[in-house]
Design an enzyme around this catalytic site. Structure first.
Site, PDB file in Angstrom:
ATOM      1  N   PRO A 276     204.328 133.518  -8.828  1.00 26.80           N
ATOM      2  CA  PRO A 276     205.377 132.739  -9.483  1.00 26.80           C
ATOM      3  C   PRO A 276     206.020 131.779  -8.492  1.00 26.80           C
ATOM      4  O   PRO A 276     206.282 132.166  -7.353  1.00 26.80           O
ATOM      5  CB  PRO A 276     206.384 133.794  -9.958  1.00 26.80           C
ATOM      6  CG  PRO A 276     206.091 135.016  -9.169  1.00 26.80           C
ATOM      7  CD  PRO A 276     204.660 134.946  -8.726  1.00 26.80           C
TER       8      PRO A 276
ATOM      9  N   ALA B 226     203.778 127.735   0.108  1.00 25.68           N
ATOM     10  CA  ALA B 226     203.028 127.832   1.375  1.00 25.68           C
ATOM     11  C   ALA B 226     201.565 128.167   1.094  1.00 25.68           C
ATOM     12  O   ALA B 226     200.659 127.596   1.716  1.00 25.68           O
ATOM     13  CB  ALA B 226     203.644 128.907   2.271  1.00 25.68           C
ATOM     14  N   ALA B 227     201.317 129.070   0.136  1.00 22.05           N
ATOM     15  CA  ALA B 227     199.930 129.442  -0.185  1.00 22.05           C
ATOM     16  C   ALA B 227     199.170 128.233  -0.705  1.00 22.05           C
ATOM     17  O   ALA B 227     198.008 128.005  -0.334  1.00 22.05           O
ATOM     18  CB  ALA B 227     199.916 130.581  -1.210  1.00 22.05           C
TER      19      ALA B 227
ATOM     20  N   GLY C 193     210.388 133.221  -4.059  1.00 15.51           N
ATOM     21  CA  GLY C 193     210.474 133.855  -2.748  1.00 15.51           C
ATOM     22  C   GLY C 193     209.194 134.568  -2.352  1.00 15.51           C
ATOM     23  O   GLY C 193     209.184 135.340  -1.401  1.00 15.51           O
ATOM     24  N   LEU C 194     208.097 134.324  -3.085  1.00 18.06           N
ATOM     25  CA  LEU C 194     206.839 135.001  -2.769  1.00 18.06           C
ATOM     26  C   LEU C 194     205.838 134.066  -2.063  1.00 18.06           C
ATOM     27  O   LEU C 194     204.649 134.358  -2.001  1.00 18.06           O
ATOM     28  CB  LEU C 194     206.202 135.593  -4.034  1.00 18.06           C
ATOM     29  CG  LEU C 194     207.020 136.671  -4.745  1.00 18.06           C
ATOM     30  CD1 LEU C 194     206.264 137.200  -5.955  1.00 18.06           C
ATOM     31  CD2 LEU C 194     207.364 137.838  -3.809  1.00 18.06           C
TER      32      LEU C 194
ATOM     33  N   ASP D  75     206.321 131.735   5.963  1.00 19.80           N
ATOM     34  CA  ASP D  75     205.455 131.655   4.780  1.00 19.80           C
ATOM     35  C   ASP D  75     204.095 131.053   5.094  1.00 19.80           C
ATOM     36  O   ASP D  75     203.059 131.593   4.693  1.00 19.80           O
ATOM     37  CB  ASP D  75     206.125 130.813   3.686  1.00 19.80           C
ATOM     38  CG  ASP D  75     207.346 131.493   3.094  1.00 19.80           C
ATOM     39  OD1 ASP D  75     207.865 132.426   3.721  1.00 19.80           O
ATOM     40  OD2 ASP D  75     207.783 131.073   2.003  1.00 19.80           O
TER      41      ASP D  75
END
Ligand code: MEV
Length: 318
Positions: A98, A107-108, A102-103, A150
């Site tokens: 999501p 960055a991914a 904050g996950l 991240d």
């Protein structure tokens, strides 16, 4: 075709305090963003519609209606394409992270796009260069904010301890339950709020940050030795300290209390910037399902993740 994927992350301990140089500890998780590149002469097309759809927005350039998630992904992919002057491409983004929760979703996406371009155009970037370029690009899109946590976790995976420098740690995987409030947060405004509190009350907030840093350091051996009850206590103390600096919300607290009560978690805390977004809880062995049920009853979206997952990788099974 070329594809790469990169993991999201949870901050286990130390958010906000890390901005002022205290130690934080984060782990990559087994939810990933995947970016696929295909040659498309004469055009650039970003297809980010394969994300969980929620709110909608309107893209002024293409005239297309985009989901909030697609708009978020498109912004980060565009920044990477611009950085390496990449064109003649169709870029497809798929992610089960999501956004703005904050996950580490942005960055991914940045790291996976960079790694895919690196492979597709033979840019010759090392992993270290991917991590540092990605940090710079993510920071630029977020207007100057963001620790390297991240992008480093999305690149290297595993666990990282961050203070003034980034140090990889070899620790066993943990099963953690994430509760999402479904309320997006704004990292920038939460960081500014906490930093302003620190500037006004350095004698109070300084020691709070010091205590948070001590928790992050202590947690390393607790994870190493799988002392989960004590690790849960560290989560509870860290959550209280984050409440003290004003980044808790009623929704986050409800999920934290549901975890510790009906969910029988060893401990629970918000993760990331706060003000919305996600919390994490540590279930007793075999207790993830009951914890997820307790969080759903408290009106959260809940799912279980494993920490210490693999960093960015090329995907060959297309
Ligand atoms: C946000 O995910 C974590 C913060 O510590 C900010 C940062 O480290 O960049 C609040």
């Amino acid at each position: 075709m070329t594809a790469a994927s990169a993991p999201g992350k949870v901050i286990l301990f130390g958010e906000h305090a890390v901005v002022s140089g205290a130690t934080a500890l984060g782990g990559a998780i087994d939810l990933r963003a995947k970016v696929t590149l295909q040659d498309l002469p004469g055009r650039i097309l970003i297809d980010a519609n394969n994300l969980t759809l929620r709110g909608f927005s309107f893209d002024l350039i293409t005239g297309q209606v985009l989901s909030a998630e697609a708009a978020h992904a498109t912004r980060y992919v565009s920044a990477v394409l611009k950085e390496y002057e990449a064109k003649d491409l169709r870029v497809k983004v798929e992610s089960n992270l999501p956004p703005a929760a904050g996950l580490g979703s942005s960055a991914a996406i940045v790291v996976a796009t960079t790694a895919a371009l690196n492979q597709h155009f033979g840019l010759g970037l090392s992993r270290k260069e991917i991590a540092s370029d990605a940090h710079r690009m993510e920071k630029a899109v977020q207007q100057g904010l963001g620790s390297p946590m991240d992008t480093a976790l999305a690149t290297f995976g595993g666990y990282l301890q961050i203070s003034r420098r980034v140090q990889p740690l070899d620790l066993p995987s943990l099963e953690i339950v994430v509760g999402y409030t479904e309320r997006a947060h704004d990292t920038r405004s939460e960081v500014e709020k906490v930093q302003s509190l620190l500037a006004r009350y350095p004698d109070l907030v300084g020691p709070i940050f010091q205590a948070i840093g001590a928790i992050s350091s202590r947690a390393v051996s607790l994870i190493q030795e799988q002392r989960l009850e004590e690790l849960g206590e560290m989560m509870n103390i860290n959550h209280g300290l984050l409440e003290a600096v004003g980044v808790g919300t009623r929704e986050l607290s409800e999920l934290v209390y549901a975890s510790r009560g009906a969910g029988s978690a060893y401990g629970a805390k918000l993760t990331g910037a706060g003000g919305g977004g996600c919390m994490i809880a540590l279930p007793p062995t075999g207790g993830s399902a009951a914890l997820i049920t307790a969080l759903r009853q408290a009106k959260g979206t809940a799912f279980s993740v494993k920490t210490g997952s693999e960093g960015v990788r090329l995907e060959r099974d297309l």
